[in-house]
Design a protein around this motif. Structure first.
Motif, PDB file in Angstrom:
ATOM      1  N   LEU A  11     -32.605 -93.625  -6.311  1.00 42.39           N
ATOM      2  CA  LEU A  11     -32.868 -93.534  -4.883  1.00 42.39           C
ATOM      3  C   LEU A  11     -34.314 -93.909  -4.584  1.00 42.39           C
ATOM      4  O   LEU A  11     -34.589 -94.696  -3.662  1.00 42.39           O
ATOM      5  N   VAL A  12     -35.245 -93.366  -5.348  1.00 45.94           N
ATOM      6  CA  VAL A  12     -36.660 -93.686  -5.133  1.00 45.94           C
ATOM      7  C   VAL A  12     -36.911 -95.165  -5.368  1.00 45.94           C
ATOM      8  O   VAL A  12     -37.645 -95.818  -4.612  1.00 45.94           O
ATOM      9  N   ASP A  13     -36.318 -95.730  -6.409  1.00 47.31           N
ATOM     10  CA  ASP A  13     -36.483 -97.158  -6.686  1.00 47.31           C
ATOM     11  C   ASP A  13     -35.961 -98.004  -5.528  1.00 47.31           C
ATOM     12  O   ASP A  13     -36.585 -98.996  -5.133  1.00 47.31           O
ATOM     13  N   THR A  14     -34.823 -97.614  -4.963  1.00 44.13           N
ATOM     14  CA  THR A  14     -34.253 -98.337  -3.832  1.00 44.13           C
ATOM     15  C   THR A  14     -35.171 -98.251  -2.616  1.00 44.13           C
ATOM     16  O   THR A  14     -35.388 -99.244  -1.902  1.00 44.13           O
ATOM     17  N   LEU A  15     -35.735 -97.074  -2.366  1.00 47.58           N
ATOM     18  CA  LEU A  15     -36.664 -96.910  -1.252  1.00 47.58           C
ATOM     19  C   LEU A  15     -37.911 -97.762  -1.450  1.00 47.58           C
ATOM     20  O   LEU A  15     -38.443 -98.360  -0.497  1.00 47.58           O
ATOM     21  N   ARG A  16     -38.386 -97.849  -2.673  1.00 45.41           N
ATOM     22  CA  ARG A  16     -39.597 -98.621  -2.955  1.00 45.41           C
ATOM     23  C   ARG A  16     -39.380-100.121  -2.813  1.00 45.41           C
ATOM     24  O   ARG A  16     -40.319-100.861  -2.504  1.00 45.41           O
ATOM     25  N   ARG A  17     -38.181-100.591  -3.061  1.00 44.74           N
ATOM     26  CA  ARG A  17     -37.918-102.029  -2.962  1.00 44.74           C
ATOM     27  C   ARG A  17     -37.953-102.517  -1.523  1.00 44.74           C
ATOM     28  O   ARG A  17     -38.134-103.706  -1.266  1.00 44.74           O
ATOM     29  N   GLY A  18     -37.761-101.630  -0.557  1.00 44.66           N
ATOM     30  CA  GLY A  18     -37.813-102.020   0.842  1.00 44.66           C
ATOM     31  C   GLY A  18     -36.517-102.657   1.307  1.00 44.66           C
ATOM     32  O   GLY A  18     -35.492-102.620   0.626  1.00 44.66           O
ATOM     33  N   GLY A  19     -36.564-103.228   2.503  1.00 45.85           N
ATOM     34  CA  GLY A  19     -35.378-103.846   3.080  1.00 45.85           C
ATOM     35  C   GLY A  19     -34.418-102.849   3.698  1.00 45.85           C
ATOM     36  O   GLY A  19     -33.280-103.200   4.018  1.00 45.85           O
TER      37      GLY A  19
END
Length: 236
Positions: free
Chosen positions: A64-72
């Motif tokens: 989840l954190v990785d997805t948030l960091r990737r943006g978009g």
């Protein structure tokens, strides 16, 4: 509505995704798409899973954190706790006098700070912040994201145009970070936008737009959940 567990619904959602085929971005993030409207009712008031880090997500905390960091992503956020809702001016009559409106309580301001600390600590990029013209939304945006939000008049409460406005924000993935939209998000407006009942104070619904008019719910995150995410992903 009687409480329901998430598991049967998530199994159904996973089956629907498998049959339809997930878009590349969804596959990369390991995201399960929404079921159709007929099946979404079961998800609206399901109880929080015991021990869950956030209110709802199909991803584990690091993903989840990785997805948030990737943006978009688009983050639809309801303003924090406010007092005096019955003192609001008539719809669209924004006088600039906050004394005529419901304003954030100290608890509402604390909810905003929890979100801001969480995003900054986790390194989640925010490229743009949009807010309703009412002070409880714009103040919440300024406290949480440390920026002057873009004021969108059509996001005012009881303005029928807010439904189309939210849908426009969800149509296209933002570039260079995540888009935050702070509004009121009351039922039935929220149900028409996102297949959810109204968001609670300070809660965020995180979406991945597919660029074709569709969207996938990534997570529902309560203000206190941001601290839990930090604890669950130590050191990033």
């Amino acid at each position: 509505m009687q409480p329901r567990r998430w598991a049967p619904v998530l199994v159904l959602a996973a089956a629907l995704v498998a049959s339809a085929g997930a878009v590349h971005a969804q596959e990369r993030a390991g995201i399960v798409a929404w079921p159709p409207e007929a099946d979404a009712m079961a998800m609206r008031e399901a109880p929080r899973e015991e021990g869950a880090v956030v209110a709802w997500t199909t991803l584990d905390p690091p993903a989840l954190v990785d997805t948030l960091r990737r943006g978009g992503l688009v983050m639809l956020v309801r303003h924090g706790q406010a007092a005096g809702n019955d003192r609001d001016p008539a719809p669209w009559r924004i006088t600039g006098d906050r004394r005529a409106q419901s304003n954030l309580t100290s608890a509402g301001k604390a909810q905003a700070r929890l979100i801001g600390v969480g995003l900054r600590t986790l390194g989640v990029p925010v490229t743009k912040v949009v807010a309703s013209p009412y002070y409880r939304a714009r103040d919440f945006a300024e406290i949480a994201f440390r920026t002057k939000p873009v004021i969108a008049a059509d996001l005012g409460p009881e303005n029928p145009g807010q439904i189309d406005a939210y849908r426009r924000y969800l149509d296209t993935p933002p570039v260079g970070g995540n888009l935050v939209v702070v509004g009121h998000l009351l039922a039935p407006t929220t149900a028409q936008i996102s297949q959810l009942s109204e968001l609670a104070d300070g809660h965020a619904a995180i979406y991945l737009p597919d660029g074709k008019g569709g969207k996938t719910l990534i997570a529902l995150i309560a203000p206190a959940d941001w601290a839990r995410l930090i604890e669950a992903v130590p050191g990033g």
